[in-house]
Design an enzyme around this catalytic site. Structure first.
Site, PDB file in Angstrom:
ATOM      1  N   HIS A 157       0.629  -1.643   0.049  1.00 29.32           N
ATOM      2  CA  HIS A 157       0.118   0.116  -0.154  1.00 29.32           C
ATOM      3  C   HIS A 157       0.844   1.700  -0.163  1.00 29.32           C
ATOM      4  O   HIS A 157       0.114   2.722   0.288  1.00 29.32           O
ATOM      5  CB  HIS A 157      -0.789   0.285   1.295  1.00 29.32           C
ATOM      6  CG  HIS A 157      -1.920  -0.988   0.894  1.00 29.32           C
ATOM      7  ND1 HIS A 157      -2.517  -1.568  -0.088  1.00 29.32           N
ATOM      8  CD2 HIS A 157      -2.573  -1.689   1.854  1.00 29.32           C
ATOM      9  CE1 HIS A 157      -3.213  -2.556   0.090  1.00 29.32           C
ATOM     10  NE2 HIS A 157      -3.923  -2.436   1.528  1.00 29.32           N
ATOM     11  N   HIS A 183      -9.856   1.966  -0.053  1.00 26.36           N
ATOM     12  CA  HIS A 183      -9.911   1.533   0.760  1.00 26.36           C
ATOM     13  C   HIS A 183     -10.942   1.043   1.824  1.00 26.36           C
ATOM     14  O   HIS A 183     -10.690   0.746   3.336  1.00 26.36           O
ATOM     15  CB  HIS A 183      -7.968   0.902   1.697  1.00 26.36           C
ATOM     16  CG  HIS A 183      -7.681  -0.594   1.875  1.00 26.36           C
ATOM     17  ND1 HIS A 183      -8.783  -1.177   3.187  1.00 26.36           N
ATOM     18  CD2 HIS A 183      -7.292  -0.909   2.206  1.00 26.36           C
ATOM     19  CE1 HIS A 183      -8.267  -1.984   3.020  1.00 26.36           C
ATOM     20  NE2 HIS A 183      -7.591  -2.329   2.645  1.00 26.36           N
ATOM     21  N   GLU A 202     -11.579  -3.623  -3.094  1.00 22.39           N
ATOM     22  CA  GLU A 202     -10.672  -2.704  -3.394  1.00 22.39           C
ATOM     23  C   GLU A 202     -10.196  -2.573  -4.377  1.00 22.39           C
ATOM     24  O   GLU A 202      -9.847  -4.024  -5.929  1.00 22.39           O
ATOM     25  CB  GLU A 202      -9.501  -2.659  -2.914  1.00 22.39           C
ATOM     26  CG  GLU A 202      -9.865  -2.745  -0.965  1.00 22.39           C
ATOM     27  CD  GLU A 202      -8.376  -3.509  -0.731  1.00 22.39           C
ATOM     28  OE1 GLU A 202      -7.524  -2.808  -0.874  1.00 22.39           O
ATOM     29  OE2 GLU A 202      -8.692  -4.154   0.160  1.00 22.39           O
TER      30      GLU A 202
HETATM   31  C1  GLA Z   1      -5.205  -4.535   2.055  1.00 21.25           C
HETATM   32  C2  GLA Z   1      -3.957  -5.873   2.153  1.00 21.25           C
HETATM   33  C3  GLA Z   1      -4.059  -6.808   3.119  1.00 21.25           C
HETATM   34  C4  GLA Z   1      -4.303  -5.278   5.003  1.00 21.25           C
HETATM   35  C5  GLA Z   1      -5.410  -4.996   4.128  1.00 21.25           C
HETATM   36  C6  GLA Z   1      -5.205  -4.023   5.749  1.00 21.25           C
HETATM   37  O1  GLA Z   1      -6.647  -5.130   1.811  1.00 21.25           O
HETATM   38  O2  GLA Z   1      -4.274  -6.901   1.448  1.00 21.25           O
HETATM   39  O3  GLA Z   1      -3.587  -7.501   3.859  1.00 21.25           O
HETATM   40  O4  GLA Z   1      -3.362  -5.477   4.865  1.00 21.25           O
HETATM   41  O5  GLA Z   1      -5.083  -4.022   3.352  1.00 21.25           O
HETATM   42  O6  GLA Z   1      -5.374  -4.112   7.163  1.00 21.25           O
END
Ligand code: GLA
Length: 345
Positions: free
Chosen positions: A106, A176, A310
Site C-alpha cells: 500500500h 480502501h 478494492e
Molecule cells: C489490504 C491487504 C491486507 C491488509 C489490509 C489492511 O487489503 O491486502 O492484507 O494489509 O489491506 O490491513
C-alpha cells in the site's frame, strides 16, 4: 449551496485536518477527510427507513495515523503488494521497502493514506483532492501528481483517481473503504451476501504474494458468482483462507463485468454495487481487525466487522508482466474509476 467543510481535528504538527461533507438526505451523504483522501462516513437510508453509516472509520486524526488498517484511505502509490519491495523499470532496479511480512504494501509506511491532501476544488456534490508525491517518495521514482475526485448524487458515489509523473514510475491507486451495510457498529458482516463477477481468483503465499496465475473459483470458498453469504467462506478450512485468516485475495474480474461486485445486507436492505474499469478486485474481509482500534463511535473494531472491495491492478504487477503493466511514463495519464451505487432491496 456550498460544500460544508469543517475541522475534523489536528495533526501533531498543528495542521488542521478538514472534513468535507457531500450530498444531502434522503440521498447518500459522504464525509471525506483531506487526511488520506479518506472516505470517513457514508450515510444511507435502509429499507426500514433508518439512516445508517455504512463505512468503518476512526474518531480522530491520531486514531487514523496510529492504525495500520488503511480504513477508508486512498491508497498510493502502489496499492497491494510488491514482492520483497523490489522490481525493475526499463531494466533499472527500484527498491521501495518491505514493511509488510517482507513485502511492500500500500505505498509504504508513509503512503498516500497518511498524507494531508490539498482541497483543489469543491461544491455541494463533489471535491477534488490533490497530492504531490516527490521523486523518491517511499522509494518510488518521479514526481507524481495524484488527484482524487469524489462525487455524490442520489444514486451513489463516484471516485476518479488520476495521476501524472515527470519520470517513469509505477502507479496503482485504490480506495480502501470497509463497508458494513448494517452500520459501522453492527458487528461482523457474515450475513452479508456478496457477489463478485469473477470466474477466477489469484492464490497467494502466506505473505500475500501471488503463487502463480489465476485459478477457477468453482468449487472453492472463493466462488461468489452467485450472491453468497460471507460467513461460511471466511470460516472454511481451505488453505488459502487459513493463510489469510479469511479472504484477502484478488479476483480477476470478468471482462466487461458490470457491476464488478454486489454486496447486500438482508437485515438493513441496503445494497452496494461496485463498478470499476480496473482488472482486479481485492476482497478483504477485515482479517487483521483485532480489537486494537476504535471505530468513529468509540467501539472496538474486531475481525470481520467490515469488508473492503478494492478495485486495482493485480498484486505484484511490477514483477509479473503477464498481469499487465503498472508503468506510468511522463506525458501519460493514469486513471482509475470506482463507482459505489447504493440501493435498497
Ligand atoms: C489490504 C491487504 C491486507 C491488509 C489490509 C489492511 O487489503 O491486502 O492484507 O494489509 O489491506 O490491513
Amino acid at each position: 449551496m456550498t460544500t460544508r467543510i469543517s475541522a475534523f481535528g489536528r495533526l501533531a504538527d498543528g495542521r488542521t485536518v478538514s472534513r468535507i461533507v457531500l450530498g444531502s438526505p434522503p440521498g447518500p451523504v459522504l464525509h471525506l477527510l483531506d487526511l488520506g483522501a479518506t472516505a470517513h462516513r457514508l450515510e444511507v437510508t435502509g429499507s426500514d427507513g433508518m439512516r445508517r453509516n455504512v463505512l468503518l472509520g476512526h474518531a480522530s486524526p491520531a486514531d487514523y495515523l496510529a492504525s495500520t488498517d488503511y480504513i477508508g484511505g486512498t491508497i498510493g502509490r502502489y496499492a497491494n503488494r510488491i514482492a520483497a519491495g523490489r522490481f525493475a523499470i526499463d531494466g533499472k532496479p527500484v527498491s521501495v521497502g518491505a514493511h509488510d511480512r517482507g513485502n511492500h504494501l500500500h505505498g509504504g509506511p508513509d503512503g498516500f493514506d497518511r498524507r494531508l491532501w490539498e482541497i483543489a476544488e469543491h461544491s455541494h456534490e463533489h471535491v477534488v483532492l490533490e497530492l504531490l508525491s516527490p521523486d523518491g517518495d517511499q522509494g518510488f521514482p518521479g514526481n507524481l501528481r495524484a488527484r482524487a475526485t469524489y462525487s455524490v448524487d442520489a444514486g451513489g458515489v463516484r471516485i476518479l483517481l488520476e495521476a501524472t509523473t515527470d519520470a517513469t514510475t509505477v502507479v496503482n491507486l485504490t480506495s480502501h473503504a470497509y463497508f458494513n451495510l448494517d452500520g459501522e457498529d453492527a458487528g461482523a458482516v457474515d450475513e452479508h451476501l456478496l457477489q463478485v463477477s469473477a470466474e477466477e481468483y489469484l492464490p497467494v503465499d502466506p505473505t500475500g504474494i501471488p503463487l502463480g496465475g489465476c485459478v477457477p473459483v468453482a468449487g472453492t470458498p472463493f466462488d461468489f458468482r452467485q450472491p453468497t453469504h460471507v460467513g461460511p467462506s471466511v470460516r472454511s478450512g481451505h488453505e488459502q483462507v487459513a493463510w489469510a485468516r479469511g479472504i484477502d485475495h484478488n479476483f480477476a474480474l470478468d471482462a466487461g463485468s458490470a457491476p464488478a461486485a454486489v454486496l447486500e445486507s438482508p437485515r438493513s436492505g441496503i445494497s452496494l454495487r461496485v463498478l470499476t474499469d480496473q482488472p482486479g478486485l481485492q476482497v478483504y474481509t477485515g482479517n487483521f481487525l483485532d480489537g486494537g482500534r476504535r471505530s468513529s463511535t468509540g467501539r472496538l473494531l474486531r475481525q470481520g466487522d467490515g469488508i473492503a472491495l478494492e478495485p486495482q491492478l493485480f498484486p505484484d504487477t511490477p514483477n509479473r508482466p503477464e498481469f499487465g503493466s503498472a508503468v506510468l511514463r511522463r506525458g501519460e495519464s493514469y486513471r482509475s474509476s470506482i463507482t459505489w451505487l447504493l440501493g435498497r432491496s
